[in-house]
Design a protein around this motif. Structure first.
Motif, mmCIF file in Angstrom:
data_model
loop_
_atom_site.group_PDB
_atom_site.id
_atom_site.type_symbol
_atom_site.label_atom_id
_atom_site.label_comp_id
_atom_site.label_asym_id
_atom_site.label_seq_id
_atom_site.Cartn_x
_atom_site.Cartn_y
_atom_site.Cartn_z
ATOM 1 N N ARG A 3 21.570 -172.162 31.127
ATOM 2 C CA ARG A 3 20.802 -172.119 29.877
ATOM 3 C C ARG A 3 20.097 -170.759 29.744
ATOM 4 N NH1 ARG A 3 18.859 -176.800 30.278
ATOM 5 N NH2 ARG A 3 17.120 -176.283 31.615
ATOM 6 N N LEU A 4 19.524 -170.266 30.836
ATOM 7 C CA LEU A 4 18.851 -168.968 30.836
ATOM 8 C C LEU A 4 19.839 -167.857 30.484
ATOM 9 C CD1 LEU A 4 15.983 -167.676 31.829
ATOM 10 C CD2 LEU A 4 17.354 -166.987 33.794
ATOM 11 N N VAL A 5 20.976 -167.851 31.141
ATOM 12 C CA VAL A 5 21.993 -166.814 30.916
ATOM 13 C C VAL A 5 22.530 -166.872 29.489
ATOM 14 C CG1 VAL A 5 24.337 -166.084 31.565
ATOM 15 C CG2 VAL A 5 22.641 -166.601 33.339
ATOM 16 N N ASP A 6 22.871 -168.066 29.032
ATOM 17 C CA ASP A 6 23.417 -168.191 27.680
ATOM 18 C C ASP A 6 22.406 -167.771 26.620
ATOM 19 O OD1 ASP A 6 25.923 -168.956 28.531
ATOM 20 O OD2 ASP A 6 25.531 -171.108 28.317
ATOM 21 N N HIS A 7 21.155 -168.143 26.804
ATOM 22 C CA HIS A 7 20.121 -167.749 25.838
ATOM 23 C C HIS A 7 19.969 -166.226 25.813
ATOM 24 C CE1 HIS A 7 16.725 -168.843 23.253
ATOM 25 N NE2 HIS A 7 16.125 -167.789 23.776
ATOM 26 N N PHE A 8 19.998 -165.615 26.987
ATOM 27 C CA PHE A 8 19.880 -164.161 27.104
ATOM 28 C C PHE A 8 20.999 -163.467 26.315
ATOM 29 C CE2 PHE A 8 21.065 -160.280 29.493
ATOM 30 C CZ PHE A 8 19.894 -159.556 29.346
ATOM 31 N N TYR A 9 22.236 -163.882 26.534
ATOM 32 C CA TYR A 9 23.351 -163.241 25.832
ATOM 33 C C TYR A 9 23.403 -163.625 24.363
ATOM 34 C CZ TYR A 9 25.064 -160.938 29.948
ATOM 35 O OH TYR A 9 25.169 -160.094 31.025
ATOM 36 N N ASP A 10 22.995 -164.830 24.024
ATOM 37 C CA ASP A 10 22.929 -165.213 22.604
ATOM 38 C C ASP A 10 21.935 -164.324 21.867
ATOM 39 O OD1 ASP A 10 24.790 -167.199 23.103
ATOM 40 O OD2 ASP A 10 23.326 -168.842 23.055
ATOM 41 N N THR B 34 31.075 -161.624 31.416
ATOM 42 C CA THR B 34 29.775 -161.059 31.768
ATOM 43 C C THR B 34 28.747 -162.172 31.965
ATOM 44 O OG1 THR B 34 30.346 -159.108 30.477
ATOM 45 C CG2 THR B 34 28.042 -159.369 31.075
ATOM 46 N N ARG B 35 28.773 -163.152 31.090
ATOM 47 C CA ARG B 35 27.881 -164.314 31.233
ATOM 48 C C ARG B 35 28.128 -165.012 32.566
ATOM 49 N NH1 ARG B 35 26.098 -167.088 25.946
ATOM 50 N NH2 ARG B 35 26.489 -165.516 24.382
ATOM 51 N N ASP B 36 29.400 -165.221 32.879
ATOM 52 C CA ASP B 36 29.734 -165.909 34.129
ATOM 53 C C ASP B 36 29.249 -165.123 35.343
ATOM 54 O OD1 ASP B 36 30.873 -168.081 32.851
ATOM 55 O OD2 ASP B 36 32.921 -167.327 33.033
ATOM 56 N N LYS B 37 29.442 -163.806 35.322
ATOM 57 C CA LYS B 37 29.016 -162.996 36.462
ATOM 58 C C LYS B 37 27.500 -163.038 36.625
ATOM 59 C CE LYS B 37 32.823 -159.851 37.218
ATOM 60 N NZ LYS B 37 33.255 -158.453 37.273
ATOM 61 N N LEU B 38 26.757 -162.965 35.514
ATOM 62 C CA LEU B 38 25.300 -163.046 35.626
ATOM 63 C C LEU B 38 24.889 -164.420 36.137
ATOM 64 C CD1 LEU B 38 22.535 -161.714 35.353
ATOM 65 C CD2 LEU B 38 22.492 -162.481 32.966
ATOM 66 N N TYR B 39 25.531 -165.467 35.651
ATOM 67 C CA TYR B 39 25.236 -166.813 36.133
ATOM 68 C C TYR B 39 25.495 -166.923 37.640
ATOM 69 C CZ TYR B 39 26.037 -171.609 37.431
ATOM 70 O OH TYR B 39 26.002 -172.794 38.106
ATOM 71 N N LEU B 40 26.650 -166.444 38.087
ATOM 72 C CA LEU B 40 26.986 -166.505 39.507
ATOM 73 C C LEU B 40 25.970 -165.730 40.337
ATOM 74 C CD1 LEU B 40 30.857 -165.931 39.265
ATOM 75 C CD2 LEU B 40 29.688 -168.106 39.752
ATOM 76 N N PHE B 41 25.608 -164.537 39.862
ATOM 77 C CA PHE B 41 24.630 -163.725 40.589
ATOM 78 C C PHE B 41 23.264 -164.403 40.627
ATOM 79 C CE2 PHE B 41 21.109 -160.727 40.427
ATOM 80 C CZ PHE B 41 21.228 -160.178 41.702
ATOM 81 N N LEU B 42 22.774 -164.831 39.461
ATOM 82 C CA LEU B 42 21.440 -165.424 39.403
ATOM 83 C C LEU B 42 21.329 -166.705 40.217
ATOM 84 C CD1 LEU B 42 20.236 -164.882 35.722
ATOM 85 C CD2 LEU B 42 19.583 -163.623 37.792
ATOM 86 N N SER B 43 22.401 -167.459 40.323
ATOM 87 C CA SER B 43 22.359 -168.684 41.118
ATOM 88 C C SER B 43 21.885 -168.380 42.532
ATOM 89 C CB SER B 43 23.726 -169.360 41.152
ATOM 90 O OG SER B 43 24.050 -169.874 39.886
ATOM 91 N N GLY B 44 22.483 -167.403 43.166
ATOM 92 C CA GLY B 44 22.075 -167.035 44.529
ATOM 93 C C GLY B 44 20.759 -166.296 44.574
ATOM 94 N N TRP B 45 20.543 -165.387 43.631
ATOM 95 C CA TRP B 45 19.324 -164.578 43.587
ATOM 96 C C TRP B 45 18.094 -165.456 43.418
ATOM 97 C CZ3 TRP B 45 15.992 -162.668 39.471
ATOM 98 C CH2 TRP B 45 15.281 -161.501 39.792
ATOM 99 N N LEU B 46 18.265 -166.578 42.730
ATOM 100 C CA LEU B 46 17.144 -167.491 42.478
ATOM 101 C C LEU B 46 16.989 -168.563 43.558
ATOM 102 C CD1 LEU B 46 17.720 -167.898 38.650
ATOM 103 C CD2 LEU B 46 15.800 -166.713 39.749
ATOM 104 N N GLY B 47 17.806 -168.485 44.605
ATOM 105 C CA GLY B 47 17.657 -169.421 45.712
ATOM 106 C C GLY B 47 18.617 -170.586 45.712
#
Length: 155
Positions: free
Chosen positions: A33-40, A62-75
């Motif tokens: 939801r965070l990633v999609d809102h950001f790109y929207d 690009t959305r998918d890559k940010l989602y994949l990255f943020l998943s780990g970055w956020l714990g």
């Protein structure tokens, strides 16, 4: 006779795992939801047109890559590294001239996203600080009176 070994998680470790930003955002759905809102926002808001122009025409990958990255970055699960290896964020962004304006545009879009999506004020502040530090580290364009940290690849 074989002995069965049962590993019971330490309650403090379980609580810590449940208190990650990933979990506090709502897990996979919350990060998506965070990633999609950001790109929207980037696609819909005229003030983010320059930022949007730095990205590929189609934002799904690009959305998918940010989602994949943020998943780990956020714990949460380290999905990006499992698929692409170490993130090497700064290196992967070297092809793009990122200066103060680009950093500020990205942060403005993310701050609006955080304000719209993250209801927990303490979490929102924590994420804002973390994103701000990372966004500043991504700068790679030499500018008068404002040199980025690390290697400068754009004059």
């Amino acid at each position: 006779m074989s002995e069965t070994i049962v590993i019971t998680p330490d309650s403090a470790a379980s609580e810590k795992l449940a208190d990650t930003p990933f979990q506090r955002l709502g897990g996979e759905e919350g990060v998506r939801r965070l990633v999609d809102h950001f790109y929207d926002l980037m696609e819909l808001e005229p003030r983010f047109a320059d930022l949007r122009a730095m990205h590929p025409t189609h934002s799904e990958q690009t959305r998918d890559k940010l989602y994949l990255f943020l998943s780990g970055w956020l714990g949460g699960p380290d999905l990006y590294s499992a698929r692409f290896g170490h993130p090497r964020l700064r290196m992967r962004h070297f092809p793009y001239a990122i200066g103060t304006k680009e950093r500020d545009d990205w942060m403005a879009c993310m701050v609006q996203t955080l304000n719209d999506v993250v209801l927990d004020l303490a979490l929102r502040r924590k994420l804002h600080e973390a994103f701000a530090g990372t966004a500043d580290w991504m700068r790679n364009k030499a500018e008068s009176d404002n040199m980025p940290a690390g290697n400068v690849v754009h004059a």
